[in-house]
Design an enzyme around this catalytic site. Structure first.
Site, short mmCIF file in Angstrom:
data_model
loop_
_atom_site.label_atom_id
_atom_site.label_comp_id
_atom_site.label_asym_id
_atom_site.label_seq_id
_atom_site.Cartn_x
_atom_site.Cartn_y
_atom_site.Cartn_z
NE ARG A 14 -13.04 5.30 0.80
CZ ARG A 14 -12.49 6.53 0.63
NH1 ARG A 14 -12.11 7.59 0.75
NH2 ARG A 14 -13.32 7.03 -0.46
NE ARG A 62 -7.34 1.91 0.97
CZ ARG A 62 -7.19 3.43 0.98
NH1 ARG A 62 -7.81 3.69 0.48
NH2 ARG A 62 -7.13 4.05 2.18
O1 CP3 Z 1 -19.62 0.90 -7.51
C1 CP3 Z 1 -18.74 0.35 -6.44
O2 CP3 Z 1 -18.45 -0.44 -5.46
C2 CP3 Z 1 -17.77 0.07 -7.59
C3 CP3 Z 1 -16.08 0.24 -7.61
C4 CP3 Z 1 -16.02 1.80 -8.33
C5 CP3 Z 1 -15.13 3.07 -7.28
N1 CP3 Z 1 -15.18 4.35 -8.33
C6 CP3 Z 1 -14.36 2.39 -6.52
C7 CP3 Z 1 -13.54 3.82 -5.34
C8 CP3 Z 1 -16.89 2.73 -9.06
C9 CP3 Z 1 -17.83 2.45 -10.08
C10 CP3 Z 1 -16.46 4.08 -8.87
C11 CP3 Z 1 -16.75 4.49 -10.31
C12 CP3 Z 1 -16.23 7.20 -9.92
N2 CP3 Z 1 -15.03 6.64 -9.69
C13 CP3 Z 1 -17.37 7.20 -10.07
C14 CP3 Z 1 -18.37 7.03 -10.32
C15 CP3 Z 1 -19.75 7.55 -9.47
C16 CP3 Z 1 -19.07 8.21 -8.58
O3 CP3 Z 1 -19.05 8.50 -7.30
O4 CP3 Z 1 -19.65 9.96 -8.49
C17 CP3 Z 1 -16.27 8.63 -9.77
C18 CP3 Z 1 -16.63 9.83 -10.11
C19 CP3 Z 1 -15.14 8.12 -9.44
C20 CP3 Z 1 -13.55 8.68 -9.33
C21 CP3 Z 1 -12.79 8.55 -7.98
N3 CP3 Z 1 -12.47 7.57 -7.50
C22 CP3 Z 1 -12.62 9.72 -6.91
C23 CP3 Z 1 -13.41 11.56 -7.38
C24 CP3 Z 1 -12.85 9.26 -6.32
C25 CP3 Z 1 -12.11 9.83 -4.36
C26 CP3 Z 1 -13.43 10.26 -3.46
C27 CP3 Z 1 -13.33 8.62 -3.12
O5 CP3 Z 1 -14.64 8.52 -2.58
O6 CP3 Z 1 -12.19 8.62 -2.28
C28 CP3 Z 1 -12.03 7.62 -5.75
C29 CP3 Z 1 -11.68 7.01 -5.68
C30 CP3 Z 1 -12.77 5.52 -4.85
N4 CP3 Z 1 -12.77 4.45 -5.80
C31 CP3 Z 1 -12.53 4.94 -4.23
C32 CP3 Z 1 -13.54 4.21 -4.71
C33 CP3 Z 1 -13.70 1.95 -3.16
C34 CP3 Z 1 -12.11 5.32 -2.60
C35 CP3 Z 1 -10.37 4.61 -3.14
C36 CP3 Z 1 -9.70 4.45 -1.52
O7 CP3 Z 1 -10.18 3.00 -0.74
O8 CP3 Z 1 -9.65 4.85 -1.14
#
Ligand code: CP3
Length: 344
Positions: free
Chosen positions: A29, A38
């Site tokens: 983001r 998105r």
């Molecule tokens: O790193 C990258 O760019 C690759 C894509 C990726 C995402 N999530 C995209 C994402 C990867 C490798 C993850 C891993 C992930 N997802 C983890 C492990 C790494 C870490 O951050 O600890 C976890 C715990 C998740 C679960 C998850 N996904 C959560 C808790 C959330 C919400 C928190 C937040 O940042 O909004 C997500 C959403 C998420 N995953 C987003 C992205 C780009 C944001 C979503 C959006 O566009 O609104």
């Protein structure tokens, strides 16, 4: 075969003059072009399952910055969804899932061999990327580690202390072990398919490993990683694995050797000087600039980046953040970090 991709060279144990660099959540983001794609996709999950658009957002930070690696755009919670859990994201709050609290809840899950029906679009994203990425860019696939994924499946959401998962493993270890075993099997299949589709490296994200102590760390962080890596190595002996037991602290010592990981990713809770001495001595490490520098920038960013490059300069190292970049980061600070690492 001589390897020219810098990340693969570092993962094979080579010390490079300039460390290769990529960034966790590099497609995200903080980038206006990500936000535009998105909204075109509708919401986050629709973006993950739209192979063309997911490939597009994966490529955006490569075009803008020329990182040495790109990480597949997907999420660690797609695997529980493929196993039959309901999953949705609440804007501004994060993920929500149907919970697994009883044997009855668990018995409703699908078997690990049935996940590909849901996950096929993810493999298609990988295939598109392996065609479209520049030839010097390494493609990284990933999955969540079983403990971290289980914390979301048990609680139905993110939790500050992983309390519900700790409670279930302590009160009903037999049920909890079934969840972990199902996730081990699913993760092996999921990562193997990503490799078949073209992923050159895979990474296991154990974001909540730090809340496991003592024997629990061995049982729920180390052992599952070891089983997954052994199974992957049996099928794909030449594909390197990066393990990220975030928050492991002193348990980072020996983690690579104990699990068979080719590289251990470090969070910012350990100092680079300590980690060079105790962790990098066994092989490649990745990390570990505090992501808040991507918000604040300035001389502190430059100084801390140089400290990390210097501390890890005598061994194999992949430069990265200690955790994902946050939405409030300034894209110019990312460029400043890259220029500092590359000595420009
Ligand atoms: O790193 C990258 O760019 C690759 C894509 C990726 C995402 N999530 C995209 C994402 C990867 C490798 C993850 C891993 C992930 N997802 C983890 C492990 C790494 C870490 O951050 O600890 C976890 C715990 C998740 C679960 C998850 N996904 C959560 C808790 C959330 C919400 C928190 C937040 O940042 O909004 C997500 C959403 C998420 N995953 C987003 C992205 C780009 C944001 C979503 C959006 O566009 O609104």
């Amino acid at each position: 075969m001589t390897q020219s991709k810098k990340i693969l060279r570092a993962l094979a144990g080579e010390t490079l003059d300039t460390p290769p660099i990529w960034m966790m959540r590099q497609a995200g983001r903080y980038l206006p072009e990500y936000r535009a794609t998105r909204s075109q996709a509708g919401d986050f999950l629709s973006l993950c399952y739209n192979s063309e658009l997911a490939a597009e957002v994966t490529l955006q930070p490569i075009r803008r910055y020329g990182f040495d690696a790109s990480i597949l755009f997907a999420d660690i919670l797609l695997l529980p969804q493929a196993l039959g859990a309901d999953l949705w994201f609440v804007t501004g709050e994060g993920p929500r899932l149907s919970t697994i609290q009883t044997q009855e809840d668990f018995d409703k899950l699908k078997s690990a061999s049935d996940i590909d029906e849901v996950l096929n679009p993810i493999y298609e994203t990988v295939r598109i990327l392996s065609r479209e990425l520049p030839e010097e860019t390494t493609l990284i696939g990933f999955a969540g580690a079983p403990w971290t994924v289980a914390t979301y499946m048990v609680a139905g959401r993110g939790t500050p202390d992983q309390g519900p998962a700790h409670a279930l493993k302590d009160s009903n270890p037999a049920l909890f072990d079934q969840i972990i075993e199902r996730l081990i099997e699913g993760t092996i299949d999921y990562l193997s398919r990503q490799i078949d589709a073209g992923a050159e490296v895979v990474k296991l994200f154990d974001s909540w490993a730090g809340s496991l102590k003592g024997a629990d760390f061995d049982r729920y962080a180390l052992e599952p990683a070891k089983k997954i890596i052994a199974a992957l190595k049996a099928r794909h002996p030449n594909v390197p694995v990066i393990a990220f037991p975030r928050g492991a602290g002193e348990r980072y010592i020996g983690f690579g050797q104990a699990t068979g990981a080719d590289c251990v990713a470090l969070d910012d809770g350990v100092t680079p000087v300590w980690a060079a001495e105790h962790v990098q001595k066994d092989g490649c490490v990745q990390g570990n600039l505090k992501s808040s520098h991507m918000v604040t920038g300035g001389q502190a960013l430059i100084d801390e980046t140089r400290k990390i490059v210097d501390a890890f300069g005598k061994g194999p190292h992949i430069f990265n953040l200690g955790h994902g970049i946050t939405p409030d980061a300034d894209p110019e600070n990312v460029q400043l970090m890259i220029d500092t690492v590359r000595g420009k």
